[in-house]
Design a protein around this motif. Sequence first.
Motif, PDB file in Angstrom:
ATOM      1  N   VAL A   1       8.545 -47.835 -38.357  1.00 47.84           N
ATOM      2  CA  VAL A   1       8.049 -48.676 -39.463  1.00 47.84           C
ATOM      3  C   VAL A   1       6.574 -49.006 -39.219  1.00 47.84           C
ATOM      4  O   VAL A   1       5.743 -48.936 -40.127  1.00 47.84           O
ATOM      5  CB  VAL A   1       8.892 -49.970 -39.587  1.00 47.84           C
ATOM      6  CG1 VAL A   1       8.249 -50.936 -40.582  1.00 47.84           C
ATOM      7  CG2 VAL A   1      10.308 -49.636 -40.018  1.00 47.84           C
ATOM      8  N   LEU A   2       6.280 -49.336 -37.979  1.00 49.15           N
ATOM      9  CA  LEU A   2       4.915 -49.701 -37.604  1.00 49.15           C
ATOM     10  C   LEU A   2       3.933 -48.552 -37.861  1.00 49.15           C
ATOM     11  O   LEU A   2       2.900 -48.717 -38.515  1.00 49.15           O
ATOM     12  CB  LEU A   2       4.932 -50.057 -36.116  1.00 49.15           C
ATOM     13  CG  LEU A   2       3.736 -50.770 -35.542  1.00 49.15           C
ATOM     14  CD1 LEU A   2       3.491 -52.041 -36.314  1.00 49.15           C
ATOM     15  CD2 LEU A   2       4.008 -51.093 -34.080  1.00 49.15           C
ATOM     16  N   CYS A   3       4.273 -47.375 -37.334  1.00 46.24           N
ATOM     17  CA  CYS A   3       3.392 -46.208 -37.473  1.00 46.24           C
ATOM     18  C   CYS A   3       3.201 -45.838 -38.936  1.00 46.24           C
ATOM     19  O   CYS A   3       2.085 -45.546 -39.372  1.00 46.24           O
ATOM     20  CB  CYS A   3       3.991 -44.998 -36.748  1.00 46.24           C
ATOM     21  SG  CYS A   3       3.790 -45.096 -34.988  1.00 46.24           S
TER      22      CYS A   3
ATOM     23  N   ILE B   1      -2.465 -50.701 -30.308  1.00 44.66           N
ATOM     24  CA  ILE B   1      -1.146 -51.189 -29.844  1.00 44.66           C
ATOM     25  C   ILE B   1      -0.052 -50.224 -30.298  1.00 44.66           C
ATOM     26  O   ILE B   1       0.846 -49.856 -29.537  1.00 44.66           O
ATOM     27  CB  ILE B   1      -0.868 -52.615 -30.401  1.00 44.66           C
ATOM     28  CG1 ILE B   1      -1.878 -53.600 -29.821  1.00 44.66           C
ATOM     29  CG2 ILE B   1       0.558 -53.057 -30.085  1.00 44.66           C
ATOM     30  CD1 ILE B   1      -1.788 -55.006 -30.404  1.00 44.66           C
ATOM     31  N   THR B   2      -0.157 -49.785 -31.555  1.00 46.24           N
ATOM     32  CA  THR B   2       0.860 -48.893 -32.128  1.00 46.24           C
ATOM     33  C   THR B   2       0.931 -47.570 -31.372  1.00 46.24           C
ATOM     34  O   THR B   2       2.030 -47.053 -31.112  1.00 46.24           O
ATOM     35  CB  THR B   2       0.524 -48.640 -33.620  1.00 46.24           C
ATOM     36  OG1 THR B   2       0.409 -49.894 -34.254  1.00 46.24           O
ATOM     37  CG2 THR B   2       1.586 -47.815 -34.298  1.00 46.24           C
ATOM     38  N   VAL B   3      -0.236 -47.046 -31.029  1.00 42.41           N
ATOM     39  CA  VAL B   3      -0.284 -45.763 -30.317  1.00 42.41           C
ATOM     40  C   VAL B   3       0.432 -45.878 -28.962  1.00 42.41           C
ATOM     41  O   VAL B   3       1.197 -44.991 -28.567  1.00 42.41           O
ATOM     42  CB  VAL B   3      -1.757 -45.313 -30.153  1.00 42.41           C
ATOM     43  CG1 VAL B   3      -1.908 -44.273 -29.062  1.00 42.41           C
ATOM     44  CG2 VAL B   3      -2.280 -44.760 -31.470  1.00 42.41           C
TER      45      VAL B   3
ATOM     46  N   LEU C   1       1.966 -36.068 -29.643  1.00 43.00           N
ATOM     47  CA  LEU C   1       2.449 -36.044 -31.024  1.00 43.00           C
ATOM     48  C   LEU C   1       2.364 -37.389 -31.744  1.00 43.00           C
ATOM     49  O   LEU C   1       2.871 -37.531 -32.853  1.00 43.00           O
ATOM     50  CB  LEU C   1       3.903 -35.529 -31.049  1.00 43.00           C
ATOM     51  CG  LEU C   1       4.082 -34.103 -30.542  1.00 43.00           C
ATOM     52  CD1 LEU C   1       5.559 -33.766 -30.370  1.00 43.00           C
ATOM     53  CD2 LEU C   1       3.450 -33.102 -31.493  1.00 43.00           C
ATOM     54  N   VAL C   2       1.707 -38.366 -31.112  1.00 42.34           N
ATOM     55  CA  VAL C   2       1.618 -39.703 -31.716  1.00 42.34           C
ATOM     56  C   VAL C   2       0.995 -39.653 -33.110  1.00 42.34           C
ATOM     57  O   VAL C   2       1.493 -40.269 -34.049  1.00 42.34           O
ATOM     58  CB  VAL C   2       0.809 -40.658 -30.801  1.00 42.34           C
ATOM     59  CG1 VAL C   2       0.360 -41.886 -31.564  1.00 42.34           C
ATOM     60  CG2 VAL C   2       1.643 -41.083 -29.606  1.00 42.34           C
ATOM     61  N   SER C   3      -0.091 -38.883 -33.242  1.00 42.99           N
ATOM     62  CA  SER C   3      -0.801 -38.877 -34.526  1.00 42.99           C
ATOM     63  C   SER C   3       0.105 -38.371 -35.657  1.00 42.99           C
ATOM     64  O   SER C   3      -0.063 -38.775 -36.804  1.00 42.99           O
ATOM     65  CB  SER C   3      -2.073 -38.043 -34.441  1.00 42.99           C
ATOM     66  OG  SER C   3      -1.755 -36.729 -34.098  1.00 42.99           O
ATOM     67  N   ALA C   4       1.074 -37.518 -35.314  1.00 40.64           N
ATOM     68  CA  ALA C   4       1.990 -37.003 -36.343  1.00 40.64           C
ATOM     69  C   ALA C   4       2.796 -38.142 -36.963  1.00 40.64           C
ATOM     70  O   ALA C   4       3.039 -38.168 -38.168  1.00 40.64           O
ATOM     71  CB  ALA C   4       2.932 -35.970 -35.731  1.00 40.64           C
TER      72      ALA C   4
ATOM     73  N   SER D   1       9.873 -42.268 -42.192  1.00 34.95           N
ATOM     74  CA  SER D   1       9.609 -42.369 -40.759  1.00 34.95           C
ATOM     75  C   SER D   1      10.880 -42.748 -39.984  1.00 34.95           C
ATOM     76  O   SER D   1      11.230 -42.101 -38.989  1.00 34.95           O
ATOM     77  CB  SER D   1       8.511 -43.409 -40.546  1.00 34.95           C
ATOM     78  OG  SER D   1       8.083 -43.401 -39.234  1.00 34.95           O
ATOM     79  N   VAL D   2      11.570 -43.783 -40.461  1.00 28.18           N
ATOM     80  CA  VAL D   2      12.801 -44.230 -39.772  1.00 28.18           C
ATOM     81  C   VAL D   2      13.853 -43.118 -39.837  1.00 28.18           C
ATOM     82  O   VAL D   2      14.522 -42.821 -38.845  1.00 28.18           O
ATOM     83  CB  VAL D   2      13.328 -45.550 -40.408  1.00 28.18           C
ATOM     84  CG1 VAL D   2      14.701 -45.912 -39.844  1.00 28.18           C
ATOM     85  CG2 VAL D   2      12.350 -46.690 -40.161  1.00 28.18           C
TER      86      VAL D   2
END
Lengths: 318, 248
Positions: A70-72, A231-233, A244-247, A274-275
């Motif tokens: 949800v955050l990303c 923080i999210t990253v 793969l974080v940016s994805a 995303s979820v």
Amino acid sequence: MGNGRSTLSATGIIKSVKVSKYQSIKVSECQSVKVSDTLTLISGVVMDFIEFLNYGFVQRAIIAGSFTAVLCSTLGMFLVLRRLSLIGDGLAHVTFGSVAVGLLLKVYPVYASIPIVLLSGYGIMKLMEKARVYGDAAIGIVSAAGIASGVLIASVAGGFNIDLFSYLFGNILAISKEEVLLSATLSLVVIVIIMLFYHELLSVTFDEDLAMVSGIKTKTVNTILILLTAITVVLAMRVVGIMLVSALLILPAVSAFQVAKGFKSAIAFSSIFSVLSVLTGIFVSFSWNLPTGATIVMLNIAIFMSMLFLKTFFAKRA
Amino acid sequence: MPVVSVKNLTVRYSASDVFSGVSFIVEPGDYVALVGPNGSGKSTLIKTILGLIGPAAGDVFLFDNHISRFDKWHKISYIPQRLTFNPYFPATVKEVIAMGLISKMSFPKTIAKSHESAIDKVLSLMDIADIKKRNIGELSGGQQQRVIIARALINEPELLILDEPTTAVDPDTREKFFHILSDVNKKTNVTIILVTHDIGSAGRYAYKLLYFDRKIIFYGTFKDLCESKNMSEYFGQWSQHIICHRHN
């Protein structure tokens, strides 16, 4: 706490729970596909799913994964529209260095990463403002510094390559109770900040000059956005891995853009995609013994392609 | 109390001045056409007045407050020359117009019922009520411009600054928009600064002309334009005569 050993043990669990019954059905399927076989197959999958939900590490993965998803997806909406998608990638590369620092100092890598990545985010902003470096170049500089420092530390210290590798490609199934708590708390903090500054973030994302003339302190909003991204990253690196974080920041947002009417609707679609990808990714990777991070990303790509197809299809019919 | 007061303003890019030592005052209720050729620094002047660009020297006062301390942004609306938003921006027309109300909202900002009726009013004023649920990215350039104009008007500003606002709209919409502006100016005494490079049509709407080409060539009413030696030197007597003839 999650480390290399817990990563390996989680993989071991996955291998041990491969259901032989499931495989035997596949063999009988080759001989003749009967209704009863199909029903048995479905019930097998359902039983697998129930069994799968009983594992503590799976429950932890679902909770931490959902919060991070949800955050990303929410933050990704603002980043993509501001053409700042690559800041997630750049900061993720910094986490490679920060994880190495944590492992070297024997500090839990997520704790070591949060201040380092926050500082790096701030550094990118200052490079853009003070050194007159364009955004992509500033991201490149900080990103390269993160990777290079990580490689150097790993090379000099040695002995923790396996742990570093687990952060590089992520392992949500190895997440600990403390990480779940940290992830949920930080996610809630970030989501509340986004809700409080929603109109400011939306205005600055739409047009920075118009936002300034509306009295919005755009520099403050930009700083908030980049620090929240940092923080999210850090939280997302445990879910899909540094690479793969940016994805997870980009794909749900661009999928939502294909079908959403209105910004709030786009945030809702982005969060759902995303979820859905994270939960399905955990289950699929568990069942087929695949790397979870990569599975989540491929599911996101599949969702994006489907939404793009739907949009094109309905546009042609209209 | 002047609405805008500019004193000895100098703006510099790299080593060279875009303009220097510019001073003028805009009084309440004025409708000023800021005219000049391409590259004359009109947009830079406007952006400096709004605090979007920092000056190398000089001061800008808005409603008697120095720009560095100015915080009554609800009194001002601005329509930029170019919109920089992402073409896939998923905000609806209604959401974009509501952004114009942000300076009137208190923290944490939410859209009140009174805001909803203001949105409906401005939607019908700009004749875009039928597209209020569509995403801004799906609209034509002209429709987008109408939305941005609606966004500026919803704030009921005391100072409206428009930087070539009708470049993307059709002639009918342009005429209608200028009629609305004149109407709003007369009824509410809103001060208007309209940036344009079209001196020919500027005088049909504005009372005053500020002709700018890296310095102030002329600032006064259109009647005074005919007597201006500066304009005579700048344009030549024949061209000045044609411009005067068109406006008087």
